[in-house]
Design a protein around this motif. Sequence first.
Motif, short mmCIF file in Angstrom:
data_model
loop_
_atom_site.label_atom_id
_atom_site.label_comp_id
_atom_site.label_asym_id
_atom_site.label_seq_id
_atom_site.Cartn_x
_atom_site.Cartn_y
_atom_site.Cartn_z
N LYS A 35 -3.37 12.29 -10.67
CA LYS A 35 -4.01 13.97 -9.69
C LYS A 35 -3.24 14.99 -10.14
CE LYS A 35 -3.20 13.36 -5.55
NZ LYS A 35 -3.22 12.82 -4.06
N ASN A 36 -1.99 14.56 -9.65
CA ASN A 36 -1.19 15.58 -10.31
C ASN A 36 -1.05 16.37 -11.95
OD1 ASN A 36 -0.25 16.01 -7.85
ND2 ASN A 36 1.64 15.07 -8.43
N PHE A 37 -1.20 15.54 -12.68
CA PHE A 37 -1.76 15.71 -14.09
C PHE A 37 -2.70 16.61 -14.20
CE2 PHE A 37 -4.37 15.16 -17.94
CZ PHE A 37 -3.39 15.45 -19.14
N ALA A 57 6.06 9.31 -8.39
CA ALA A 57 4.96 10.15 -9.47
C ALA A 57 3.88 10.91 -8.55
CB ALA A 57 3.54 8.77 -10.43
N GLU A 58 4.07 10.77 -6.99
CA GLU A 58 3.38 11.30 -6.19
C GLU A 58 3.96 10.93 -5.15
OE1 GLU A 58 0.78 12.82 -4.81
OE2 GLU A 58 -0.74 12.47 -7.07
N PHE A 92 -1.26 6.64 -10.57
CA PHE A 92 -0.76 6.22 -9.13
C PHE A 92 -2.02 5.65 -8.10
CE2 PHE A 92 0.92 7.13 -4.79
CZ PHE A 92 1.24 6.03 -4.52
N ASP A 93 -3.52 6.98 -8.05
CA ASP A 93 -4.34 6.35 -7.32
C ASP A 93 -4.76 4.99 -7.32
OD1 ASP A 93 -4.19 8.04 -5.34
OD2 ASP A 93 -4.44 9.74 -6.50
N PRO A 129 0.64 -1.05 -0.49
CA PRO A 129 0.17 -0.30 -0.45
C PRO A 129 0.53 1.31 -0.20
CG PRO A 129 0.44 -0.90 2.17
CD PRO A 129 0.72 -1.98 1.44
N LEU A 130 1.15 2.03 -0.60
CA LEU A 130 1.97 2.36 -0.98
C LEU A 130 2.09 3.92 -0.43
CD1 LEU A 130 5.53 3.43 -1.31
CD2 LEU A 130 5.36 3.58 -4.29
N ARG A 131 0.57 4.31 -1.32
CA ARG A 131 0.14 5.54 -1.07
C ARG A 131 -0.41 5.83 0.27
NH1 ARG A 131 -5.78 6.04 -3.67
NH2 ARG A 131 -6.66 4.15 -2.27
N ASP A 132 -0.36 4.49 1.04
CA ASP A 132 -1.23 4.35 2.73
C ASP A 132 -0.36 5.03 3.43
OD1 ASP A 132 -4.35 3.64 2.57
OD2 ASP A 132 -2.81 2.50 1.05
#
Length: 833
Positions: free
Chosen positions: A464-466, A323-324, A423-424, A285-288
Amino acid sequence: MRLRNVTLEMSPKPFRVMREDAMAEVCREIFRQWSPLTRHADQVSVMLWTADGSEILDYRGRPEDEIEWARYIGLPNSGKEPVGGMPEDKNLHAQAVYYVDDPPTLTYGGLAAIVRLLKRIGGEVTGKPIRVGATFDPGGEFARSTFKYKRHNEICMGGTMGKGTFVCCYATLNADRESYAGFPDGITQGMPLGTFLGRQSQHFLKDLGFDYIWFSNGFGFGLETWKAIGPMFDGKSFSPGAAGEIREKILNFWRCFRKECPDFPIETRGTNLVTGSDLASNATPLRDIYQGGFNMTPPPNSPWAALNGDFGLELVGYMSRIAELPPGKGFPFRFYTHDPWWLNSPWLDRYGREPHDIYLPMAIGRISAEGRVENPDSIAFLTIDDSYGRTPEQVPEEVIPHIREAMRHAPDRPGPLVWVYPFDEYHEMTFGRPARLEEPFFGDWFMRAAVNNGLPLNTVVSTKNFLSSLGRDPALYRESILVTPVPDAGTALSEALIQFANAGGRVLLYGPLAHAGEDLLALLNLKRVAAIAGEMEVVSAVPLDEFTGGAPPRVLNHRAVMSAGGIEALLADPGDDRSHAPFRVIRGEDRRVAAVWRPVPDWRGGMIGWVRGTNSNSYTGGHLLTPDDPQKWFQGDLMMRHVLGAFGWQITLVRRDPAQANAIAPAYNGKAPPVASPILTIARHDNGFFFSGCMRNTHVELCLQSPWGAPVLAGIETELREGVARYRMPRAWHHECRVFVRQEEGEVFCMERHSGEIGISRRLKVMGLQDATLRFYPERGTRDRVILLSNPKSADGYTPAEKEKLVQARAGDDAEGHYLEARNLTGILTISW
């Protein structure tokens, strides 16, 4: 490019004499050697590879205790006792050897003294703040460990180096009655490893004066952090049921660790793979982790490309993880100079003193939510000492100039290709229901192969950043091709991509169409039909690579499990003359479209394309996927590079055969190396183009054409054939390009000349022009003073007497950039500013 930090990684091996004056001299020498780089950083860090992390696990709080430290060459936990001199078995994995016959004894007090000296001497030499970091490794490569392999082997749930060899972060401990610094009464049954390691780390780091801790070799990110398989993918099928449970176990490790060790920063190595594969196989869970408030730094690029030549995996994995970013954090770059354990010094041997693994990853830029192109803010060197504890001056003397050159040319705007990374979305596909594990797995392995086969991808932005950056600056991506998986119907991303193309932008999609919206399918002129998979013939309508030794294979093996389903597209309107299908596939009576591109006049130059994509790999054991034999099978990822021709970027190769030898990466662990295609990046800096590459086989010829003509790289000749520049490049190369030429034939050369004239800062000389149209991309702020001179009498300069030689050029500021363009040029042109 300014550096926040430079990290010098080292083992204690250089400290052969544990006397303060001798240790101080070692410290003074290493800081002196690296001062040409550290002077450009705000701080300097030293990361000490003392042992394998067992010195933390076993810490009792007593300075007089001896440390079982990394005094070996080879595998110390092989089952055989380490020896001095010549071992019976010279295989380093079978028996370790002491790095010197009589290695010094190292105590915890002695280690604390080294830490203090590094800080004091480092501050004196560099004038910078000095940090010292400790390391925790999940394996047994560096020092003997009775904790991991005798007393508590239950924590070694991973099989990276065989059964029971790698510590898993979410393991729990069996009880024991040993006295530890953080647990004087011993370990209770079922204690989470995060709790034990966290409290032990708090005591160890504080008592010995360390400033941070490094989690090595994938620790903290799952079970099988070196492998393509894991608890949710066995190489044959995906099992998403346990994804939520595994995510919670991994996050619980981080929470437990941080409860016991709340303040020391954590730096991480990350896995050897890519985010999509880590999610699909190991529920990482890289985002978490990034958003968990754990005060952690994201992983750098993997050093494994030096070992197996898989630069596609290195670059794609790196981009997928940056990317994030964790809030408020930058991202690091890491370079493999020496190895203190395995008797190799990559700069001197594996790389052959060639800087490709500097220029390629340092060409990568990530785009923030505000639209800024960000570069690494920290550079680390693994390591500054070799397996014998030597610190040869030759290495920093040769490496630092390339690092500085790459810093000077760091990307400051989006490159020709921008990877809009989901990513998300990949996290939602993993942990949402119904799960779609096949898509993140396929997507990242497919892009890894495409980069290995020459796709010049080195700019990344999260979806998201895009959306955020595009909203702030609609012109930010006007010179780039957006490369991204097919978005889901009705999403903000899908709508933004459609609007981008309608406004004149260029988009290249890849992957299955199962969740695409009808509006996107209509733009592509595609319809979904029954999917086909298995062996199929590839029919191409575009130029492919040229093979001098015979025809390449045209049979593709499209495995549905590896490629997120079958191929399911046909043209909705076969009569539409604006739709082009450069690749089709045939299986028996079934025909499908495998790629399409479609320019539409009322899109103001906009273009949209799609490649279905095939992951031309299978899992046959070991760490990574096994590529299909390129002598027998068409490589599905090649379609990405060849479809770029429709967008104006033609990148083709001339080589003997599809399996031409990969000179820099022989078979590793019994697996065939990546194909011999060059690795290529194109970074934008100061309005110029900086091409970098690695020729895995220097007999392969690289053929390049851009939307503005043939790129004429500074300092190297090129032969033009049918308007395409043909280059024979050395192993590693890095060249500025500001000149593009439209010319059918001839040899063209662009070279840097001296100024020799007050008011002129630079001068380029272009030779071999034949009725050419030349486009020049000037440095920012210089276009109004650029002087173009045709066939001057003087060898290099402009003089007032030759004003009749001045060339008038058209200035452009449009979707093709900021440039000057001149026509009907023959002979020599000097460009001065």
